[in-house]
Each structure stands twice: as C-alpha cells, then as structure tokens.
Design a protein around this motif. Structure first.
Motif, PDB file in Angstrom:
ATOM      1  N   GLU A  55      -8.839   2.851  -5.540  1.00  0.00           N
ATOM      2  CA  GLU A  55      -9.846   2.351  -6.481  1.00  0.00           C
ATOM      3  C   GLU A  55     -11.049   3.065  -6.415  1.00  0.00           C
ATOM      4  O   GLU A  55     -11.564   3.537  -7.425  1.00  0.00           O
ATOM      5  N   ARG A  56     -11.723   3.479  -5.375  1.00  0.00           N
ATOM      6  CA  ARG A  56     -12.929   4.037  -5.206  1.00  0.00           C
ATOM      7  C   ARG A  56     -12.610   5.585  -5.886  1.00  0.00           C
ATOM      8  O   ARG A  56     -13.639   5.885  -6.800  1.00  0.00           O
ATOM      9  N   LEU A  57     -11.374   6.203  -5.428  1.00  0.00           N
ATOM     10  CA  LEU A  57     -11.287   7.278  -6.083  1.00  0.00           C
ATOM     11  C   LEU A  57     -11.024   7.617  -7.586  1.00  0.00           C
ATOM     12  O   LEU A  57     -11.329   8.404  -8.549  1.00  0.00           O
ATOM     13  N   ARG A  58     -10.287   6.420  -8.031  1.00  0.00           N
ATOM     14  CA  ARG A  58      -9.968   6.353  -9.539  1.00  0.00           C
ATOM     15  C   ARG A  58     -11.373   5.989 -10.237  1.00  0.00           C
ATOM     16  O   ARG A  58     -11.599   6.696 -11.297  1.00  0.00           O
ATOM     17  N   GLN A  59     -12.394   5.283  -9.852  1.00  0.00           N
ATOM     18  CA  GLN A  59     -13.379   5.240 -10.346  1.00  0.00           C
ATOM     19  C   GLN A  59     -14.209   6.167 -10.363  1.00  0.00           C
ATOM     20  O   GLN A  59     -14.932   6.649 -11.631  1.00  0.00           O
ATOM     21  N   ARG A  60     -14.309   7.122  -9.328  1.00  0.00           N
ATOM     22  CA  ARG A  60     -14.930   8.321  -9.498  1.00  0.00           C
ATOM     23  C   ARG A  60     -14.468   9.275 -10.360  1.00  0.00           C
ATOM     24  O   ARG A  60     -15.123  10.062 -11.077  1.00  0.00           O
ATOM     25  N   ARG A  61     -12.944   9.425 -10.281  1.00  0.00           N
ATOM     26  CA  ARG A  61     -12.217  10.243 -11.250  1.00  0.00           C
ATOM     27  C   ARG A  61     -12.884  10.032 -12.868  1.00  0.00           C
ATOM     28  O   ARG A  61     -13.156  10.786 -13.611  1.00  0.00           O
ATOM     29  N   LEU A  62     -12.630   8.641 -13.138  1.00  0.00           N
ATOM     30  CA  LEU A  62     -13.094   8.317 -14.494  1.00  0.00           C
ATOM     31  C   LEU A  62     -14.557   8.481 -14.733  1.00  0.00           C
ATOM     32  O   LEU A  62     -15.030   8.804 -15.854  1.00  0.00           O
ATOM     33  N   GLU A  80      -4.459   0.425   6.719  1.00  0.00           N
ATOM     34  CA  GLU A  80      -4.123  -0.945   6.280  1.00  0.00           C
ATOM     35  C   GLU A  80      -4.049  -0.825   4.810  1.00  0.00           C
ATOM     36  O   GLU A  80      -4.623   0.067   4.090  1.00  0.00           O
ATOM     37  N   LYS A  81      -3.027  -1.704   4.318  1.00  0.00           N
ATOM     38  CA  LYS A  81      -2.772  -1.779   2.855  1.00  0.00           C
ATOM     39  C   LYS A  81      -4.015  -2.000   1.999  1.00  0.00           C
ATOM     40  O   LYS A  81      -4.466  -1.347   0.942  1.00  0.00           O
ATOM     41  N   GLU A  82      -4.875  -2.942   2.524  1.00  0.00           N
ATOM     42  CA  GLU A  82      -6.210  -3.204   1.520  1.00  0.00           C
ATOM     43  C   GLU A  82      -6.971  -1.992   1.813  1.00  0.00           C
ATOM     44  O   GLU A  82      -7.723  -1.452   0.723  1.00  0.00           O
ATOM     45  N   GLU A  83      -7.189  -1.221   2.948  1.00  0.00           N
ATOM     46  CA  GLU A  83      -8.171  -0.146   3.046  1.00  0.00           C
ATOM     47  C   GLU A  83      -7.521   1.014   2.005  1.00  0.00           C
ATOM     48  O   GLU A  83      -8.244   1.539   1.299  1.00  0.00           O
ATOM     49  N   ILE A  84      -6.237   1.004   1.995  1.00  0.00           N
ATOM     50  CA  ILE A  84      -5.444   2.128   1.034  1.00  0.00           C
ATOM     51  C   ILE A  84      -5.822   1.797  -0.490  1.00  0.00           C
ATOM     52  O   ILE A  84      -6.276   2.877  -1.086  1.00  0.00           O
ATOM     53  N   HIS A  85      -5.597   0.497  -0.703  1.00  0.00           N
ATOM     54  CA  HIS A  85      -5.985   0.026  -2.205  1.00  0.00           C
ATOM     55  C   HIS A  85      -7.380   0.267  -2.555  1.00  0.00           C
ATOM     56  O   HIS A  85      -7.695   0.776  -3.545  1.00  0.00           O
TER      57      HIS A  85
END
Length: 92
Positions: A60-67, A51-56
């Motif tokens: 976001e979770r991966l972006r936060q982890r990377r940061l 689903e689009k919301e799940e992908i977003h």
C-alpha cells in the motif's frame, strides 16, 4: 664467489623478508584500516517484511508513492505541454 653459507643466507632473506613484511602490516588490521560507522546499523537498513500484514502495508505504501509520483509527473507534463503549445503557436 660466496660459499654455501652465503647462498643459505640469501635464500633465507628471500623467504623471510616477504613473510616479515606481511606479518608487520598484517597484524591489527581492524584498527589500522577501519572507518568508523562505515556499515549501516540494522535499524538503518531495509527490512524485508515476512508477515502478511507487513507485506500488505508495504504494498500500500508503494502504491501510494507510485500514484503520488504519477500525479506529479502528469502535472509536469501538462505544464510542459502548455509551454510547448505556446512556443509552437508563436512560430506560425
């Protein structure tokens, strides 16, 4: 020398012995060689979002982890930089 009956018996043994061994060890393999809880349960595995919301939310979770890991790495680099500057300064 043996007669034809001996040869037939030997041929039968050559054929039947491997078949009998494979039959004996080949039946009930699931219970004989199974390891309990070897495969993970479906709720323990990775689930691909469709689903689009799940992908977003996953992005976001991966972006936060990377940061977070980037900030942690930068702090370690600063700490190592201070240590190496102190060591290099004392050599001269």
């Amino acid at each position: 020398m043996g007669g034809p009956n001996l040869e037939v018996f030997r041929f039968g043994m050559y054929i039947m012995f491997p078949i009998a061994i494979m039959y004996y060890y080949g039946k009930n393999l699931d219970n004989r060689f199974s390891v309990p809880d070897f495969w993970p349960k479906p709720e323990q595995t990775n689930r691909i979002p469709f689903e689009k919301e799940e992908i977003h939310s996953e992005l976001e979770r991966l972006r936060q982890r990377r940061l977070f890991l980037r900030e942690k790495r930068l702090e370690q680099d600063k700490a190592w930089g201070r240590r190496s500057e102190g060591e290099n300064g004392s050599d001269s």
